[in-house]
Scaffold this motif. Sequence first.
Motif, PDB file in Angstrom:
ATOM      1  N   ALA A   1      -8.581 -10.303  -0.178  1.00  0.00           N
ATOM      2  CA  ALA A   1      -9.320 -10.057  -1.415  1.00  0.00           C
ATOM      3  C   ALA A   1     -10.091  -8.744  -1.327  1.00  0.00           C
ATOM      4  O   ALA A   1     -10.145  -7.957  -2.296  1.00  0.00           O
ATOM      5  N   GLY A   2     -10.697  -8.469  -0.178  1.00  0.00           N
ATOM      6  CA  GLY A   2     -11.452  -7.236  -0.003  1.00  0.00           C
ATOM      7  C   GLY A   2     -10.567  -6.007  -0.083  1.00  0.00           C
ATOM      8  O   GLY A   2     -10.925  -4.993  -0.706  1.00  0.00           O
ATOM      9  N   LEU A   3      -9.386  -6.059   0.531  1.00  0.00           N
ATOM     10  CA  LEU A   3      -8.483  -4.916   0.515  1.00  0.00           C
ATOM     11  C   LEU A   3      -7.927  -4.670  -0.886  1.00  0.00           C
ATOM     12  O   LEU A   3      -7.782  -3.517  -1.319  1.00  0.00           O
ATOM     13  N   VAL A   4      -7.580  -5.749  -1.595  1.00  0.00           N
ATOM     14  CA  VAL A   4      -7.098  -5.595  -2.971  1.00  0.00           C
ATOM     15  C   VAL A   4      -8.190  -4.985  -3.844  1.00  0.00           C
ATOM     16  O   VAL A   4      -7.935  -4.118  -4.689  1.00  0.00           O
ATOM     17  N   ALA A   5      -9.433  -5.425  -3.629  1.00  0.00           N
ATOM     18  CA  ALA A   5     -10.558  -4.861  -4.401  1.00  0.00           C
ATOM     19  C   ALA A   5     -10.722  -3.375  -4.121  1.00  0.00           C
ATOM     20  O   ALA A   5     -11.017  -2.582  -5.031  1.00  0.00           O
TER      21      ALA A   5
ATOM     22  N   ALA B   1      -8.383  -1.288  -3.433  1.00  0.00           N
ATOM     23  CA  ALA B   1      -7.334  -0.596  -4.177  1.00  0.00           C
ATOM     24  C   ALA B   1      -7.650  -0.561  -5.668  1.00  0.00           C
ATOM     25  O   ALA B   1      -7.463   0.467  -6.336  1.00  0.00           O
ATOM     26  N   ASP B   2      -8.111  -1.687  -6.196  1.00  0.00           N
ATOM     27  CA  ASP B   2      -8.430  -1.749  -7.633  1.00  0.00           C
ATOM     28  C   ASP B   2      -9.555  -0.789  -8.000  1.00  0.00           C
ATOM     29  O   ASP B   2      -9.566  -0.216  -9.096  1.00  0.00           O
ATOM     30  N   GLU B   3     -10.520  -0.626  -7.095  1.00  0.00           N
ATOM     31  CA  GLU B   3     -11.681   0.226  -7.385  1.00  0.00           C
ATOM     32  C   GLU B   3     -11.456   1.682  -6.997  1.00  0.00           C
ATOM     33  O   GLU B   3     -12.334   2.520  -7.176  1.00  0.00           O
ATOM     34  N   GLY B   4     -10.296   1.974  -6.414  1.00  0.00           N
ATOM     35  CA  GLY B   4      -9.979   3.349  -6.065  1.00  0.00           C
ATOM     36  C   GLY B   4     -10.624   3.830  -4.793  1.00  0.00           C
ATOM     37  O   GLY B   4     -10.555   5.025  -4.474  1.00  0.00           O
TER      38      GLY B   4
ATOM     39  N   ALA C   1      -1.295   3.134  -3.197  1.00  0.00           N
ATOM     40  CA  ALA C   1      -0.029   3.458  -2.539  1.00  0.00           C
ATOM     41  C   ALA C   1      -0.148   3.378  -1.023  1.00  0.00           C
ATOM     42  O   ALA C   1       0.814   3.032  -0.325  1.00  0.00           O
ATOM     43  N   VAL C   2      -1.340   3.682  -0.496  1.00  0.00           N
ATOM     44  CA  VAL C   2      -1.546   3.600   0.959  1.00  0.00           C
ATOM     45  C   VAL C   2      -1.384   2.160   1.429  1.00  0.00           C
ATOM     46  O   VAL C   2      -0.722   1.880   2.435  1.00  0.00           O
ATOM     47  N   LEU C   3      -1.990   1.217   0.698  1.00  0.00           N
ATOM     48  CA  LEU C   3      -1.883  -0.191   1.079  1.00  0.00           C
ATOM     49  C   LEU C   3      -0.456  -0.699   0.924  1.00  0.00           C
ATOM     50  O   LEU C   3       0.062  -1.413   1.795  1.00  0.00           O
ATOM     51  N   VAL C   4       0.186  -0.365  -0.182  1.00  0.00           N
ATOM     52  CA  VAL C   4       1.549  -0.842  -0.417  1.00  0.00           C
ATOM     53  C   VAL C   4       2.485  -0.310   0.656  1.00  0.00           C
ATOM     54  O   VAL C   4       3.255  -1.064   1.274  1.00  0.00           O
ATOM     55  N   ASP C   5       2.448   0.998   0.891  1.00  0.00           N
ATOM     56  CA  ASP C   5       3.335   1.589   1.906  1.00  0.00           C
ATOM     57  C   ASP C   5       3.051   1.033   3.294  1.00  0.00           C
ATOM     58  O   ASP C   5       3.974   0.818   4.092  1.00  0.00           O
ATOM     59  N   ALA C   6       1.776   0.797   3.595  1.00  0.00           N
ATOM     60  CA  ALA C   6       1.428   0.270   4.921  1.00  0.00           C
ATOM     61  C   ALA C   6       1.949  -1.149   5.095  1.00  0.00           C
ATOM     62  O   ALA C   6       2.469  -1.509   6.162  1.00  0.00           O
TER      63      ALA C   6
ATOM     64  N   ARG D   1       0.648  -7.381  -6.240  1.00  0.00           N
ATOM     65  CA  ARG D   1       1.436  -7.503  -7.475  1.00  0.00           C
ATOM     66  C   ARG D   1       2.081  -6.158  -7.861  1.00  0.00           C
ATOM     67  O   ARG D   1       1.653  -5.501  -8.820  1.00  0.00           O
ATOM     68  N   LEU D   2       3.101  -5.806  -7.114  1.00  0.00           N
ATOM     69  CA  LEU D   2       3.753  -4.527  -7.335  1.00  0.00           C
ATOM     70  C   LEU D   2       4.375  -4.449  -8.729  1.00  0.00           C
ATOM     71  O   LEU D   2       4.916  -5.441  -9.244  1.00  0.00           O
TER      72      LEU D   2
END
Length: 910
Positions: free
Chosen positions: A196-200, A202-205, A210-215, A240-241
Amino acid sequence: MSAAQELLEAVRAGRRDDVPALVKGLDPAGRKAALAELKELRKELRGWDWDRWQERRHISRALLVAGAGCHTGAAAASAWIGARDLRDWERLPTGMLLDLLADRETGWLGDVAHRLAGRAATAEEDYPLIHELVRLSGCAVPVTDGYVHGWTDAVAQGDIRAALRSDPYVRALVPRLFETTELPTTLTWRSDDWQAGLVALADEGVVERAVLVDACVARLLRGAKPGAVRFFLDLLRQLRLTADEERARTADWMGMAADGPSTVAAHAQEVLGRLSEAGDLSARELAEVSGAVLFRTEKKLVRAQLVLVGKALRRGGADAADELLPAIAEAFGHPDTGVQERVLKLVARHLSDVDEDTRAGLAEAAVLLGPAHRAAAAELFGEVFSEVFPADGEAEPYEELLPPAPQDRRVAPAADGLPELVEDVAVLLKSGDDVIGVERALDGLVRYAYRDREALREALLPLVADLWWYGRDSQFMQHLQPLDIVVGTVVGKVTSGHLHAALRAEPAHDCVHRALDRLPLVRAQEAALAVLKGKAPHLLAVPTWHTGAVDPGELVERLRGYEQLGVAPGDIDFAQALLRVRRSGPEAARAAEDAARLGTPTGERLARWLTAQELWAPAVRGVAEGQAPVDDWFRWTRLLPRRIVLATGRDPGALRDFPPAFRVLESTPSDDGRRCYHWSGANPHWTAVLPEDRERLATWLLPLAAAATDDLRGGTSLLAPLAEAGGEPGPALHLALATGLGARYAEDRLVAVDALLVLAARGELDAARLGGDLAELVRLGTVKPNRLADSVRTAAATGAYATTWAVLASALPGMVDGGEPVRGLGEILAVAADCVERCGAVPAHDPHGPVSHGSVPHGPVPGLDALAARRGSSQLVTQAKRLARALARTTDSPAHPVEQSTPETTESSH
């Protein structure tokens, strides 16, 4: 008293709290002088005995702080702070160290921080100090695995989302979460919060999406342990790609579907399905990935891929068929006949969409189909198929493929020259796993010591100086291995007092396995005493062959050598020689006569031993109902399952004249595991104790072969040596083999399969007995059908279809007839049907040859027709019908001719 001396006194007193102030009071010259004294103190501490551990602990803690403050170089300071011997497994006193180091230059502090972060053994626990050094110095944050692990621990102490938002280094550290060799433990036990923290972020910039998705994608492609795979796959799903993000990574999904863990491959299949439906996955790309997925072992993935291909074929028409049908046709050779059938039906449905050249290629690929589907293939492809695959009447005779029957390999004599002997001993002292090598070395040591013990001593002294036991007190004796005992005696470290005390010690034989462990030790102790007395020209029990067996004629000559010198052989060595001597064949009969003519007590004993009809009492078979906890400290983790056990009474007089160390071998160990710590694994020298009585040894090892019941590793390790050993391959050996075929771990089952094939190649496999044991073990629940199916499938795949069918034909009546079939029986029936279709069920070779002691059963299997008559399309019913049809064909028409073929056997080495 100088300031440096005052510091040293505080350190020696263990007054750590006083150290920072004392170090600050020193000028550079004083710190340099104090550092020299501190280094000497550190050397002194290393030599202290363990009885001063508390004093050393207090001094080390103070010494750590003092040395860190006195060092001026960053490399030396970080090495001192990171030293394990100074911290005594305690965390660093971060506050004290920062108080001492805070006035250093920022570059120096950053250098120390990065050096500490680079120490893999301590970086994680040193995170608090490293973090503060980074903050004080303003340097770039370290990104080593240890530092990242320490960072995640610190973040997880509170609200993970809030901690990540406020961390100034989060942009640099988050990508490293996906790159560490091991997943930080906090990401596993607080996975939801971290995701949840990592998704947040990404959502907050805060961190680019892309860094999280590629990783995530890169880590899943790279592979990881199950816990890490679960974390990154769940994170990827929570991100949720979008369709564009999925489309941009098409090659990655293909790679995951082909080679990823099953959960990752299933997710990749879902994505590929969406891409295919959207027209973003070409037929060529789908064909490429299908060629890999269709040969995965997970049936669910294979079925899903065929569904995906079927949908693409319906959408794509002729263009898609030209790409996809040749790709999936490779699965005509899939080991699962159900997959073969699905592929054949899919090809048939779309065959009209391809041209003649593609049709011909598909017909050629169809020769890979099993016999059950060849008729359907012939009907589908017509003359094209007949051209590449002849009719049944023209088929090649079935050829059974078995491995070469193992031949006895003669053991080379002990090295005669001193340099060669010392070289052999040097290697074996470092790694003594080579049982036969140790035997040769022991014999060489005894022989050379008899000729010139002083020269041997001088040659061995350089070898023992760095051995762990050479500088120890008298308590080391109980931990020595056989070779160490004799070498230690030759160099004077082991005395006659040590040896007599060890031989007089009452053996603590809780179980027969401990007795087997002790026998090589007491024999080495006896040999060492003979070396001191100068009365042993050689050893009697040195193996002649690689199995550990002794040639009876050679043993007679060895006894004659003792008789000519007027020396009596050692009782323990002679007893071991009797247990190893080969008692079968004309050579044993001639050796018995020659031994009797020696006219010595040992010669007469050898003659009686070689002509004895029965040495051991037969084993009594029973069923242990189990489910009672073991009455020892291990009871909280193990419940004994229902299983077959073997037990014997005390053998009448077999070992009457043997030394006490051998007496425990007269009876079988307790069948419930009490008082025995040998739950898994076995010592490789056990088979060398009784190399010509494998049935007796198999009785003792049966609890260890219960890798099927206790889910332990290594329980089958001695099955392969037992298959090559001598003596009757009776009920105990076959029962141990049956249990091993149901072992929990694939590597253990593979050992059992090898043993089965070796017995078959030697003509010693009793397929009816093994099959009956398997049926009983499956009914008891000891052996799980899916594990057995894997074992027999592996055996059959080597080309031993007739051998495998011989076993299954005897096992299936007990599994099929009388009551509800066991769950998973369909997999076993599939293997049986494949065997019958390939070998024809009826043997054409000697019925007493490699396949079985009896003829291979053929014809109806009791209860099979009732199974085949059931409704439904389950694997059980489908495979029962298939096996029934195959058996009917072999009964109604002449079976395929069978030829026995084994590869050329290698000659035994002499």
